[in-house]
Write an enzyme that holds these catalytic residues in place. Sequence first.
Site, PDB file in Angstrom:
ATOM      1  N   LYS A 228       0.796  -1.236   0.000  1.00 33.71           N
ATOM      2  CA  LYS A 228       0.000   0.000   0.000  1.00 33.71           C
ATOM      3  C   LYS A 228       0.827   1.284   0.000  1.00 33.71           C
ATOM      4  CE  LYS A 228      -3.413  -0.915  -0.575  1.00 33.71           C
ATOM      5  NZ  LYS A 228      -3.780  -1.538  -1.875  1.00 33.71           N
ATOM      6  N   THR A 229       2.031   1.181  -0.528  1.00 38.23           N
ATOM      7  CA  THR A 229       2.851   2.398  -0.573  1.00 38.23           C
ATOM      8  C   THR A 229       3.049   2.902  -2.002  1.00 38.23           C
ATOM      9  OG1 THR A 229       4.821   1.024  -0.646  1.00 38.23           O
ATOM     10  CG2 THR A 229       4.162   1.864   1.522  1.00 38.23           C
ATOM     11  N   GLY A 230       2.431   2.208  -2.960  1.00 40.95           N
ATOM     12  CA  GLY A 230       2.603   2.613  -4.358  1.00 40.95           C
ATOM     13  C   GLY A 230       3.485   1.629  -5.117  1.00 40.95           C
TER      14      GLY A 230
ATOM     15  N   SER B  24      -4.932   2.733   4.382  1.00 37.54           N
ATOM     16  CA  SER B  24      -5.100   2.192   3.028  1.00 37.54           C
ATOM     17  C   SER B  24      -5.181   0.668   3.089  1.00 37.54           C
ATOM     18  CB  SER B  24      -3.912   2.650   2.163  1.00 37.54           C
ATOM     19  OG  SER B  24      -3.863   1.915   0.983  1.00 37.54           O
TER      20      SER B  24
ATOM     21  N   GLY C 133      -5.571   3.078  -5.819  1.00 38.42           N
ATOM     22  CA  GLY C 133      -6.161   4.409  -5.838  1.00 38.42           C
ATOM     23  C   GLY C 133      -7.653   4.295  -5.587  1.00 38.42           C
ATOM     24  N   ARG C 134      -7.964   3.573  -4.529  1.00 40.18           N
ATOM     25  CA  ARG C 134      -9.383   3.345  -4.188  1.00 40.18           C
ATOM     26  C   ARG C 134     -10.024   4.636  -3.697  1.00 40.18           C
ATOM     27  NH1 ARG C 134      -7.608  -1.692  -1.958  1.00 40.18           N
ATOM     28  NH2 ARG C 134      -8.522  -3.365  -3.187  1.00 40.18           N
TER      29      ARG C 134
ATOM     30  N   TYR D 138     -12.314   6.104  -0.874  1.00 40.38           N
ATOM     31  CA  TYR D 138     -12.891   5.824   0.451  1.00 40.38           C
ATOM     32  C   TYR D 138     -12.858   7.113   1.276  1.00 40.38           C
ATOM     33  CZ  TYR D 138      -7.841   4.799   0.877  1.00 40.38           C
ATOM     34  OH  TYR D 138      -6.473   4.839   0.782  1.00 40.38           O
TER      35      TYR D 138
END
Length: 884
Positions: free
Chosen positions: A614-616, A713, A835-836, A838
Amino acid sequence: MNVIRYYTMTTIKKLMVLLVVLSLISMWFLSYSVLPLKGENDKSLHMRLPSSQSVSNTETKDGHASKRQPSKHSPDREGDESHVLPSALVIIERSDSVFAYNITSALEANRIDFTAVLIKERHWPRLEHKQVGKFSVIIFQGIHLYLDMDKNLLQAIHQYCKKYSVGIIFFAVVRKTDEAYTRQIGDLPVYMDQRLSLKDLVISPSADDVLYVTKAGQRINDSLPYDDWTVFRTKHTSYRPIVQAKTLSQDLLKLNSPAAVLHTTMLLDEGNFDGIRRIFIGNDLRFWLHYILFLDSISYLSHGLLKTSLDRYIQVDIDDIFVGAKGIRMTAPDVEALLLQQDILAEKIPGFSFKLGFSGKFFKRGNEKEMEGDEALVKNAQKFSWFPHMWNHAQPHTFDNQTQLVNDMKKNVHFAKTHQIVVDESYAIAPHHSGVYPTQLILYNAWKQVWGIKVTSTEEYPALRPARKRKGFIFKEIMVLPRQTCGLFTHTIRMKDYPGGRERLDGSIHGGELFQTIVNNPMNIYMTHMTNYGSDRLALYTFDKVVNFVEMWTNIRLKAEKPVKLAKKYFEIFPQEKEPLWTNPCQDKRHLEIRPEKPKCTQLPNLLVIGPQKTGTSALHSFLSMHPNIYKNQPSEETYEELQFFSTTRTYLQGPEWYMNFFPQVEDSTTALLFEKSATYFDNANAPLRAYSLLPKAKLIVILIDPAKRAYSWYQHERAHANPASMNYTFYDVISSGTELGRQVVSLRNRCLDPGKYTQHLQKWLQYYPTGQLMVLDGDLLKADPVAAMFKVQRFLHMKKVVDFSKSIIYDAKKGFYCPVVTKGHTKCLGKSKGRIYPPMDSESEKFLQHYYQSHNVQLEAYLTSISQSRPAWLNKALTENTK
Ligand code: A3P
């Protein structure tokens, strides 16, 4: 008178009160200065006990397990050895000293955990931690190190030894600079005389309680090698001679002793003088007997914590029983001699028989007498154990596929049937260890399919040299045992072929390499060849002599066992070896010779993007793949773009061949860069060592974002995958949960928060990889300005071709992120899961995490500076926000 009496009475009363007060004070003093030590130790009883491996080592010479007890000779001790870890501290003079190397090699070969420290070291290891002694024996490479030691350090060592009942071993070696021939050993009532020549050594018959491997009472009636011996003199009752010898040195003869007097070359201090047990050894490890006496000293002074079983299993394989040129093969009399020697060995090694490896194609390929030899072998087949080699002695790695291998093996099956040879179907050997390590899947599969093989052995894992580091492993349910070398190879046909001739071979047997190999290894599997048993029967000589020598000088119990039982025992002793640790199959010249051409050596990544999740990482993966010289792996059916090879044991156990097959064969490997991205690597406990072991030269990229944002994330990711715990509980519930919410939520919380303890994980990677191979990439920069980030990445990777991505990675307003351009004006962004959308994090959680990660962020700032990595902007922000 009364007045006088009154005063006398008051004085007496006063004196009595004073006495009581004084005794109370002294009791108080004692209770605080001495008793707390006991009290503290009592507390630490509940702390770490020695590992089960060490406890199981407490075996008596007759093979019975004994409860670990303080030695009957140990002094009254304040401590208890249960508080001490099974490890040795070795104090050495110089790191390039041969003797220091010999000491540490002996420890390593016997799998004794140790820490070596230079006497001049400024940062000494801590001797104890939380009332647990870190070392169960201390070894001084030279007695002069002890005599010249800093007083405070010496005092600390003495205190430690008393508190934990830890003994000290001294090697009294003579240095060129030593002038004094006679010297007192510090404040001890012991004198040493140095630079002596000795003869007629005797091991004290009453030293049975101290000696373990070495047999008490044995003698050498000859002059001893070297002229730099030290002997010890003392009249104190705390000391006992363990080994003595007569002197040949005129100096000592003149000084005080007739030639018949025995001088002590190994002295035990039972600890009655100053509460510390010691063993003094009057020379170094060049003298063969000192090798086993050293091991015995370690075992005795550590109260058996550093002691292994006396059982040694011996297996002698005769690979290639029919393979050999005419004129050097076995004849019928050679076979008779083989059988005779087998009987002799079986008396000393119950259950022993030679194991014959056959390649049926070469049966009866010799001259007339040698053909009779082959027939004699087959006629006596049931008296030996047989195992399959390859039919035509071909190396498995030269086969293209499993079917070919299977067909070759089946011919050997047919041969065995035709000649009524009963084969031990659990064990096999591959010619030159080909396919065993580096592992070749088709060999393992074919072995299982044709013979049902369960055990094999190799000297190639992890590498041939140094031999003391050879290990076992299990691959595809086949147990691979380490083999030892006895110095006999296909070309050592006669005694004169042995390098250095008979003298050298005898040296190896009489306390040298071969003898030490048996001492060091609980399981000894020796590879020999048919040619060693013809001609002058070199192998028979070797095994006969070495077994006799072991029997004469040691308490070792020689045993034999069938391969499956042997292998099971091996992995019971060394369970940590079950799981292999793959090394680069192309790094070792020998391995290159016995591995298949495919997958190619270039099919291994030079870059790992290790996460965290989740850091890209997917964005970086897609951007890297756009570079013309950067190649990604094929996707896995199970885990898609991520192979997760180093973090998932099931996958890791598929072996490096499996892993390599995911990577493309590139034409120009000098410009190409292969990479893999698995975000699960970063915080996985096994991944750093596994990755380093296979890819020591790889570069690593870690992407870091604010750990609080990362955690949120990740939680959203779990919700998107409908993880029930994340569906039923709010983010705040999860991150702030204790055990009251149940195991599942606690596990979710840990998996959510732990990866964000960045320093902790980075340190684990940098325990192996040099800092220069690591890049910490700011995840915010990657998100906001991927073009700039990619410049940085390319610089770090030393890409010859540096690509400007400003036109090919553009901002996609719809996605709200930068995306690769595929055709003019069209982008191909990452899927919905990256890139959700929320809601933003609630303020309560934000505060909670700010506090939670505060110390970790402070630690990270310092750590990044220490490893010369720039600080991401988000870290500065997080730190300043916290100080507000
Ligand atoms: P969110 O989905 O929470 O926004 P990973 O690929 O390591 O699992 O990381 C996913 C995260 O990458 C996304 O988290 C997103 O914020 C971030 N990201 C950074 N650059 C991105 C990009 N160009 N496209 C999509 N996501 C990107």
